[in-house]
Write an enzyme that holds these catalytic residues in place. Structure first.
Site, PDB file in Angstrom:
ATOM      1  N   ARG A  11      -0.532  -9.576   2.040  1.00  0.00           N
ATOM      2  CA  ARG A  11      -1.353 -10.680   1.751  1.00  0.00           C
ATOM      3  C   ARG A  11      -2.861 -10.159   1.163  1.00  0.00           C
ATOM      4  NH1 ARG A  11       2.766 -13.569   2.204  1.00  0.00           N
ATOM      5  NH2 ARG A  11       3.798 -14.084   4.191  1.00  0.00           N
ATOM      6  N   ASP A  18       9.267 -11.845  -5.982  1.00  0.00           N
ATOM      7  CA  ASP A  18       9.560 -12.336  -4.668  1.00  0.00           C
ATOM      8  C   ASP A  18       8.716 -13.605  -4.010  1.00  0.00           C
ATOM      9  OD1 ASP A  18      10.894 -12.027  -2.338  1.00  0.00           O
ATOM     10  OD2 ASP A  18       9.129 -11.140  -1.471  1.00  0.00           O
ATOM     11  N   ASP A  67      10.948  -7.431   4.931  1.00  0.00           N
ATOM     12  CA  ASP A  67      10.252  -8.696   4.502  1.00  0.00           C
ATOM     13  C   ASP A  67       9.078  -8.961   5.394  1.00  0.00           C
ATOM     14  OD1 ASP A  67       9.657 -10.835   3.050  1.00  0.00           O
ATOM     15  OD2 ASP A  67      11.581 -11.790   3.312  1.00  0.00           O
TER      16      ASP A  67
END
Ligand code: DOR
Ligand code: ZN
Length: 422
Positions: free
Chosen positions: A65, A153, A305
């Site tokens: 992030r 993704d 993930d």
């Protein structure tokens, strides 16, 4: 000369078929030798009697992030989660803000990762500019800047012609495509299409959304010769399709998110938004097929993930942000398969080490002399709880929050330096 001996551990290194009690000598950040018993007068010693010693884990799918959404995670907090989970190398996804579609963002990430200095952070660049699916990114420039793979993704590449061009180019550049397979016309909703979505009246994502894209991209890989890696495969037919292409010599590999082997769509009933992830948790038959595929060797690696979101973003399932944090829970979840006798310990370790290294084409995931001394040392039976005290993420979105986990990383060593100690 800096010398360190990892002594008395039980070494499992599938890359060289080694399993047994061995000492590992590290010199200047590299593996110098492995032997039954090593004594060197001026070396520092880490005694790991009773613990498993493995090559450092590699996670080819994390969301840190950073830049853009650092209230969820950043490169420092993400790195701390990684090393606490035993990961010495991670590939960070480009759905940041701005996305990793130009060299400036790559430079920013690499520099910050270096400053933090805990784990190796390798950026993946976007396939399309802005992840918008319209125009191909400058893959050549991204590769030169340091991107180890390409992916949009979080979103699929819906345009088959663009995906074909991306594959042709990535084959020339010798880079793998990390493929998020979900046709967004079929995967528009919150959770798996099934009895739970019907019961709760939630919007849906169908299994064929994933399967159609796996089929398309297997076909494109067949024709282009590109290396395609299917991310977070979650359905039984998805597995069948990957097997089909593998049997025909297509360069196709795949990963599984440990959450897809531990949970089904029913987890939504217990955990609400914290069990929402894309692709969604599926049915029991899918969960079983994934486990069988791990046993059979169709699944090549685990990938967490790791997708942090804040609690306020998870409150209402229908509107919640998809994703589950996973770096600290991956090892205990994977060890369940070993404890149940489904796969041996060396297969668990292979799925975290040499296999992901091979998918990326990296000289990692092995403790052969001369390799970087990236080492994960864990106690497979130590119990612990993921809670406020033990969590290193800025987020806490996992069905396993406050649950007892079995299997704990005790030391993580990167290039000969202890970067995590329990
Ligand atoms: O659940 C998911 N979360 N799946 C993705 O593909 C993206 C990820 C995210 O970025 O939160
Ligand atoms: Zn994804």
């Amino acid at each position: 000369m800096l010398k360190l001996i990892v002594k008395n551990g039980y070494l499992v290194d599938p890359s060289q078929g080694l399993e047994g009690k061995y000492d590992v000598l590290i010199e200047n950040g590299k593996v110098k030798s492995i032997d039954k018993s090593i004594f060197i007068p001026d070396a520092e010693i880490v005694d790991v009697e009773g613990l498993i010693v493995s090559p450092g884990f590699i996670d080819i799918h994390v969301h840190f992030r950073d830049p853009g959404q650092t209230y969820k995670e950043d490169i420092a907090s993400g790195s701390r989660c990684a090393v606490a989970g035993g990961f010495t190398t991670v590939v960070c996804m480009p759905n940041t803000n701005p996305p990793i579609d130009n060299p400036n963002v790559v430079d920013y990430i690499l520099e910050k990762a270096k400053k933090v200095g805990l784990c190796r952070i390798l950026p993946a660049g976007t396939i399309t500019k802005g992840r918008k699916g319209k125009d191909l990114s400058d893959l050549y420039t991204l590769k030169n800047a340091g991107c180890v793979a390409f992916t949009d993704d979080g979103s699929p590449v819906m345009d088959s012609n663009i995906m074909r061009k991306a594959m042709e180019l990535s084959a020339q550049l010798d880079r793998v495509i990390l493929d998020h397979c979900e046709d967004d016309k079929l995967a528009y909703g919150a959770i798996n299409e099934g009895e739970v979505s019907a019961l709760l009246g939630l919007s849906e994502r169908s299994p064929e959304a994933e399967e159609i894209q796996i089929a398309r991209d297997g076909i494109l890989a067949y024709h282009t010769g590109a290396r395609v890696h299917i991310q977070h495969v979650s359905t039984s037919l998805g597995i069948e399709l990957i097997k089909y292409f593998k049997e025909r010599g297509v360069s196709i590999t795949c990963e599984v998110n440990p959450n897809h082997i531990a949970f089904t769509e029913r987890e939504i009933l217990f955990c609400g938004g914290n069990a929402r992830v894309n692709p969604p948790l599926r049915k029991e038959k899918d969960r079983k097929a994934l486990i069988e595929a791990i046993r059979e060797g169709i699944i090549d690696c685990f990938a967490t993930d790791h997708a942090p979101h804040q609690t306020f973003e998870k409150e209402i399932v229908e509107f919640s942000s998809p994703g589950i944090i996973g770096l600290q829970t991956a090892l205990p979840m994977a060890l369940e398969l070993y404890r149940k006798g489904i796969i041996p310990l060396k297969r668990v370790i292979e799925l975290f080490t040499i296999n992901p290294a091979k998918i990326l084409g990296l000289e990692l995931g092995s403790l052969k002399p001369g390799k970087p001394a990236d080492i994960t040392i864990f106690d497979p039976s130590r119990e612990w709880v993921l809670n406020e005290e033990t969590n290193f993420s800025k987020s806490r979105n996992t069905p396993l929050w406050n649950k007892i986990l079995k299997g704990k990383v005790i030391y993580t060593i990167k290039e000969g330096k202890i970067v995590y100690k329990d």
